[in-house]
Structures are given as structure tokens and as C-alpha cells.
Design a protein around this motif. Structure first.
Motif, PDB file in Angstrom:
ATOM      1  N   THR A   1       2.094  -8.776 -17.049  1.00 23.80           N
ATOM      2  CA  THR A   1       1.315  -9.114 -15.854  1.00 23.80           C
ATOM      3  C   THR A   1       1.920 -10.335 -15.176  1.00 23.80           C
ATOM      4  OG1 THR A   1      -0.673  -8.303 -16.954  1.00 23.80           O
ATOM      5  CG2 THR A   1      -0.977  -9.600 -14.955  1.00 23.80           C
ATOM      6  N   PRO A   2       2.425 -10.181 -13.970  1.00 26.62           N
ATOM      7  CA  PRO A   2       3.004 -11.324 -13.253  1.00 26.62           C
ATOM      8  C   PRO A   2       1.964 -12.432 -13.041  1.00 26.62           C
ATOM      9  CG  PRO A   2       3.551  -9.252 -12.163  1.00 26.62           C
ATOM     10  CD  PRO A   2       2.522  -8.933 -13.208  1.00 26.62           C
TER      11      PRO A   2
ATOM     12  N   LEU B   1      -4.526  -4.378 -20.521  1.00 35.09           N
ATOM     13  CA  LEU B   1      -3.488  -4.042 -21.493  1.00 35.09           C
ATOM     14  C   LEU B   1      -2.315  -3.274 -20.902  1.00 35.09           C
ATOM     15  CD1 LEU B   1      -5.640  -3.022 -24.595  1.00 35.09           C
ATOM     16  CD2 LEU B   1      -4.547  -5.211 -24.107  1.00 35.09           C
ATOM     17  N   PHE B   2      -2.534  -2.556 -19.797  1.00 31.79           N
ATOM     18  CA  PHE B   2      -1.472  -1.734 -19.230  1.00 31.79           C
ATOM     19  C   PHE B   2      -1.142  -2.080 -17.784  1.00 31.79           C
ATOM     20  CE2 PHE B   2      -3.547   0.699 -22.583  1.00 31.79           C
ATOM     21  CZ  PHE B   2      -2.468   1.105 -23.340  1.00 31.79           C
ATOM     22  N   ASN B   3      -1.812  -3.104 -17.256  1.00 30.02           N
ATOM     23  CA  ASN B   3      -1.594  -3.523 -15.873  1.00 30.02           C
ATOM     24  C   ASN B   3      -1.808  -2.361 -14.905  1.00 30.02           C
ATOM     25  OD1 ASN B   3      -1.074  -5.434 -13.910  1.00 30.02           O
ATOM     26  ND2 ASN B   3       1.136  -5.083 -13.929  1.00 30.02           N
ATOM     27  N   SER B   4      -2.789  -1.536 -15.220  1.00 36.75           N
ATOM     28  CA  SER B   4      -3.096  -0.383 -14.366  1.00 36.75           C
ATOM     29  C   SER B   4      -4.280  -0.741 -13.475  1.00 36.75           C
ATOM     30  CB  SER B   4      -3.420   0.843 -15.234  1.00 36.75           C
ATOM     31  OG  SER B   4      -4.407   0.545 -16.198  1.00 36.75           O
ATOM     32  N   ASN B   5      -3.981  -1.435 -12.386  1.00 37.21           N
ATOM     33  CA  ASN B   5      -5.027  -1.989 -11.537  1.00 37.21           C
ATOM     34  C   ASN B   5      -5.523  -1.036 -10.456  1.00 37.21           C
ATOM     35  OD1 ASN B   5      -5.107  -4.702 -12.687  1.00 37.21           O
ATOM     36  ND2 ASN B   5      -3.023  -4.880 -11.893  1.00 37.21           N
ATOM     37  N   GLU B   6      -4.807   0.061 -10.240  1.00 33.88           N
ATOM     38  CA  GLU B   6      -5.244   1.013  -9.228  1.00 33.88           C
ATOM     39  C   GLU B   6      -6.254   1.982  -9.833  1.00 33.88           C
ATOM     40  OE1 GLU B   6      -2.058   2.291  -6.328  1.00 33.88           O
ATOM     41  OE2 GLU B   6      -0.778   1.549  -7.948  1.00 33.88           O
ATOM     42  N   SER B   7      -6.901   2.760  -8.964  1.00 34.99           N
ATOM     43  CA  SER B   7      -7.953   3.654  -9.424  1.00 34.99           C
ATOM     44  C   SER B   7      -7.375   4.872 -10.154  1.00 34.99           C
ATOM     45  CB  SER B   7      -8.800   4.127  -8.240  1.00 34.99           C
ATOM     46  OG  SER B   7      -8.033   4.980  -7.411  1.00 34.99           O
ATOM     47  N   PHE B   8      -8.224   5.503 -10.938  1.00 33.60           N
ATOM     48  CA  PHE B   8      -7.823   6.698 -11.681  1.00 33.60           C
ATOM     49  C   PHE B   8      -7.375   7.803 -10.733  1.00 33.60           C
ATOM     50  CE2 PHE B   8      -9.093  10.863 -13.354  1.00 33.60           C
ATOM     51  CZ  PHE B   8      -8.339  10.912 -14.515  1.00 33.60           C
ATOM     52  N   ASN B   9      -8.133   8.021  -9.655  1.00 36.37           N
ATOM     53  CA  ASN B   9      -7.789   9.094  -8.707  1.00 36.37           C
ATOM     54  C   ASN B   9      -6.451   8.829  -8.021  1.00 36.37           C
ATOM     55  OD1 ASN B   9     -10.120  10.524  -9.248  1.00 36.37           O
ATOM     56  ND2 ASN B   9     -11.308   9.484  -7.661  1.00 36.37           N
ATOM     57  N   THR B  10      -6.142   7.562  -7.765  1.00 38.61           N
ATOM     58  CA  THR B  10      -4.854   7.225  -7.152  1.00 38.61           C
ATOM     59  C   THR B  10      -3.701   7.596  -8.074  1.00 38.61           C
ATOM     60  OG1 THR B  10      -5.852   5.410  -5.905  1.00 38.61           O
ATOM     61  CG2 THR B  10      -3.455   5.354  -6.196  1.00 38.61           C
ATOM     62  N   TYR B  11      -3.846   7.324  -9.354  1.00 36.75           N
ATOM     63  CA  TYR B  11      -2.782   7.664 -10.303  1.00 36.75           C
ATOM     64  C   TYR B  11      -2.626   9.177 -10.433  1.00 36.75           C
ATOM     65  CZ  TYR B  11      -2.505   2.790 -11.809  1.00 36.75           C
ATOM     66  OH  TYR B  11      -2.319   1.424 -11.850  1.00 36.75           O
ATOM     67  N   ILE B  12      -3.749   9.890 -10.421  1.00 35.65           N
ATOM     68  CA  ILE B  12      -3.679  11.350 -10.523  1.00 35.65           C
ATOM     69  C   ILE B  12      -2.987  11.928  -9.294  1.00 35.65           C
ATOM     70  CG2 ILE B  12      -5.067  13.456 -10.489  1.00 35.65           C
ATOM     71  CD1 ILE B  12      -4.924  12.195 -13.218  1.00 35.65           C
TER      72      ILE B  12
END
Length: 416
Positions: free
Chosen positions: A32-33, A318-329
Motif C-alpha cells: 500500500t503506497p 490485505l490485498f489493496n483491493s479498494n475498488e468495488s466487487f462489481n468493478t473488478y468483475i
């Protein structure tokens, strides 16, 4: 006590767990920067203002009761020792020291209630909990409040062991009173504890003990209250306006958070400037909203249960996954989408195990008092529900998760 004797209180397995928690924090720092870089906040600004003007406030010599004095005064002491109030690194070290002390106290607390193996599991659950990691590096009150609430849990357990000792009641009140100078959440807990002691203890406590407990608790509130009366001419025992302000925000949404720019006047001006008049104006607007639609407010309160207990954002940490679930899908980033699902399922599972651990141990007096602390924290549903409000109780929650998991494992083994 010598250093060697003190270290002997903690087995090498404890230090393995502690090292695991340190490595996890290093990992989050790497992915995480800018993580772990302290930034000035209200508490550091309040401390700097106190050193420069001798006044607890935000705007020069103007006093403020917007935040409690406990943590700013501690920061001011560190600033004085370091000779600078622009270098925030010592404050970060202080917060990490609070967390370290909280982990140690958690182990000793658990050891009074469960086996050594279960105490170590509780420590692992504490140090690896993702929602605590950013707060350990944030110059806020959550980490010192965690230590104080763990200390309160320790005193409650000792109180059940020696309920007839006046000293136990006094020390419990002192720890609770110190916590009220940092965060006012547990302001009503003394009444709940007194009622629990009256009905749950083997013998009803001596009324003199209860009176002493209340005196030792609220005596810490008196200096701040007197100071506010002198400055503002009003009785302000805790944060002025924060309770009513959060109640107002909680009356217009589930999260209870709206951008400051959307606050109605004159509350917006008062909030931005930390003016003491925020309290009366927030109270008026909040009560008007609740009277206008009490059923809507009740729905908001229930909705905040999810925010308090199931919105910690473990995947983001833990994974720096700050965007929404739907965006990643939509992008086909199934790694980040899967991390969100996995972490949320894990969070939900551990919460369910914790509730089971509480349920099966309601017959234990010390554990029932610790469960009372968790139940009391739901007081936040009436104002503003943020997951950081429940993180100071993670040491106690970890203990109940351990107890619940141990019971479930035992049941599975019997069936097989």
C-alpha cells in the motif's frame, strides 16, 4: 521485577505470534503506497495548539471542547520530550507501543480464563486481524482505547474473582474513568455494570463499593467539566457537540456520515470551526428529524449493525483491493474480486463463531461481563456506525472466537 522474569511471563509461542503480527504489518506497508506515514490530525493539532497557546483547542487561543483531552495531552507530553511538534514519527511509535501492551495484556487476560493453547490462539487472532492494522499507524484514539478497554476487561475479571474487595471496585472505576478522558463511549457502562453485579454476582455487592466505583470513574470527568463551565458557561462533561452531531448524522442515513459541505447551517460553520455551539444546534436538528420520522430512524439504527460488525474492509487492507466487487468483475480482475468474497466470508464466519462462543459461556460470570462489553458497544447504532468503533474490542472478541471454535471442534470430534 527483572527483565528476564518479566519476559518469562510470555512463552516463546507468544513471541512467534507477535512476530507474525509485525510481519503482516510490514506486508501491508509494502503493498500500500504511503501506508504507515503519519499525517497531522485533530489530536495532534490540539496538542500542538496546547503547547503553543496553553489552550486545548484548534484555533489559537480559542478553547474548544470538541475533542476529549486525554490523548491530546499525552501527545503534547511526547512533543515536549522530543522537542518538536512537527515530527509525528514518535507518536506512531507510541501508538504501536499501545498496541504491543494490548497484545501482552490480552494474553495474560486470556490465561486467567482459558488454557495456554487457547490464549495463544486468541493472541494470533488479535495480531492478524486486518482491521486493526491501519488503525495502529493512524494517530487516532482507537489503539490507546484498545489498551484501555483490555485493561477494563482485566479489571472486570479480577473483580469477579474478589468481588468483596474494595480495591477491586476502585481500580475498575479508575481504569474506566481514564478511558472516559479518551473516548466517551462507555459513559453509561458503570450503570450497566452495577446492575449486572447486583443481579449476577453470588452475593449482592456492598452499596459502598458501588458508590466508590462510580466516584472513581466519574472523578476523571470533573476537571474537564469544570474547565468547560469556566470557558463556555455550560455543563459539558465529554465532547461538546460530537454526540448530538453524530445523532443528527445518524438521523439522516444508515452510515451516519455526510460530507461537511452538506451540513445545514449554522451547524456546518460550527462543525468546521469546532465551535462549542455545535452541541445545541445539532441536538435541535437531530431531535426534529427523529420526531418527524421515528420509524425511518429505527430502520437506520438497525442498518448500522452491519456497518459496525461486517464492514471492516479486510480485503482492502490485505490485498489493496479498494475498488468495488462489481468493478473488478466487469474488468475481469477475478483475483481482487475473489479476495473480497473470501475476506467477507471469513469475517462473517468469525463473527458467527464469536456469537456462539458468547452464547455457550453466558453461565460464566467473568465471561458474561466481557460479553456485556461487546453488547454495550451496540450503543453506536443510535448515532453513527463505523467499524473502527468496534475494533478496540477485538482482543475480547478474539477470546470468544477461540472459545466458540474450541467448542465446535470438540463437538465435531465427538460426532466422528
Amino acid at each position: 521485577m527483572t527483565m528476564r522474569k518479566w519476559l518469562s511471563l510470555f512463552p516463546k509461542q507468544f513471541w512467534f505470534a507477535f512476530a507474525g503480527g509485525c510481519l503482516l504489518r510490514v506486508w501491508v506497508t509494502l503493498i500500500t503506497p504511503d501506508f504507515g506515514i503519519a499525517v497531522p490530525g485533530e489530536y495532534t493539532n490540539m496538542a500542538a495548539n496546547f503547547l503553543e497557546y496553553g489552550v486545548l483547542g484548534f484555533n489559537g487561543p480559542e478553547p474548544s471542547a470538541f475533542r476529549l483531552p486525554g490523548f491530546p495531552l499525552v501527545i503534547a507530553a511526547v512533543f515536549t520530550l522530543c522537542g518538536s511538534y512537527t515530527n509525528l514519527f514518535p507518536i506512531t511509535v507510541l501508538c504501536l507501543a499501545f498496541m504491543t501492551a494490548g497484545v501482552m495484556l490480552t494474553y495474560r487476560l486470556a490465561l486467567r480464563l482459558v488454557s495456554e493453547r487457547q490464549a495463544l490462539v486468541a493472541v494470533w487472532l488479535l495480531v492478524l486481524n486486518p482491521s486493526l492494522i491501519p488503525l495502529n499507524f493512524d494517530i487516532g484514539i482507537e489503539t490507546p482505547f484498545l489498551l484501555l478497554l483490555t485493561g477494563l476487561a482485566w479489571m472486570l475479571v479480577r473483580l469477579t474473582e474478589e468481588p468483596d474487595k474494595l480495591k477491586r471496585w476502585a481500580l475498575t472505576g479508575i481504569v474506566l474513568g481514564i478511558s472516559l478522558t479518551v473516548r466517551s463511549t462507555f459513559m453509561f457502562f458503570p450503570f450497566l455494570l452495577a446492575a449486572a453485579a447486583w443481579f449476577l454476582f453470588p452475593r449482592r455487592p456492598n452499596p459502598k463499593h458501588i458508590v466508590l466505583f462510580f466516584a472513581c470513574t466519574y472523578i476523571f470527568v470533573i476537571p474537564w467539566t469544570v474547565r468547560n463551565w469556566v470557558h463556555f458557561g455550560r455543563i459539558v462533561p465529554f465532547e461538546d457537540g460530537m454526540g448530538w452531531h453524530t445523532l443528527y448524522q445518524g438521523s439522516v442515513g444508515v452510515d451516519g456520515i455526510i460530507p461537511d459541505i452538506l451540513l445545514p447551517e449554522p451547524m456546518r460553520t460550527y462543525y468546521v470551526t469546532h465551535d462549542p455551539e455545535i452541541g445545541p444546534h445539532s441536538r435541535k436538528l437531530a431531535l426534529e428529524n427523529i420526531r418527524r420520522s421515528p420509524t425511518r430512524y429505527a430502520r437506520y439504527c438497525i442498518g448500522r449493525l452491519r456497518n459496525l460488525w461486517l464492514s471492516a474492509g479486510w480485503a482492502e487492507v490485505l490485498f489493496n483491493s479498494n475498488e468495488s466487487f462489481n468493478t473488478y468483475i466487469a474488468r475481469g480482475d477475478y483475483y481482487f474480486a475473489g479476495s473480497k468474497v473470501l475476506m467477507k466470508l471469513l469475517e462473517f464466519t468469525l463473527l458467527g463463531i464469536m456469537l456462539w462462543g458468547i452464547f455457550i459461556n453466558l453461565g460464566s460470570l467473568p465471561l458474561s461481563l466481557l460479553a456485556l462489553m461487546i453488547a454495550y458497544t451496540n450503543i453506536h447504532i443510535f448515532t453513527m456506525g463505523l467499524p473502527r468503533y468496534t475494533t478496540p474490542l477485538i482482543p475480547i472478541m478474539s477470546l470468544f472466537i477461540t472459545l466458540g471454535a474450541s467448542n465446535l471442534i470438540s463437538r465435531i470430534r465427538k460426532q466422528t
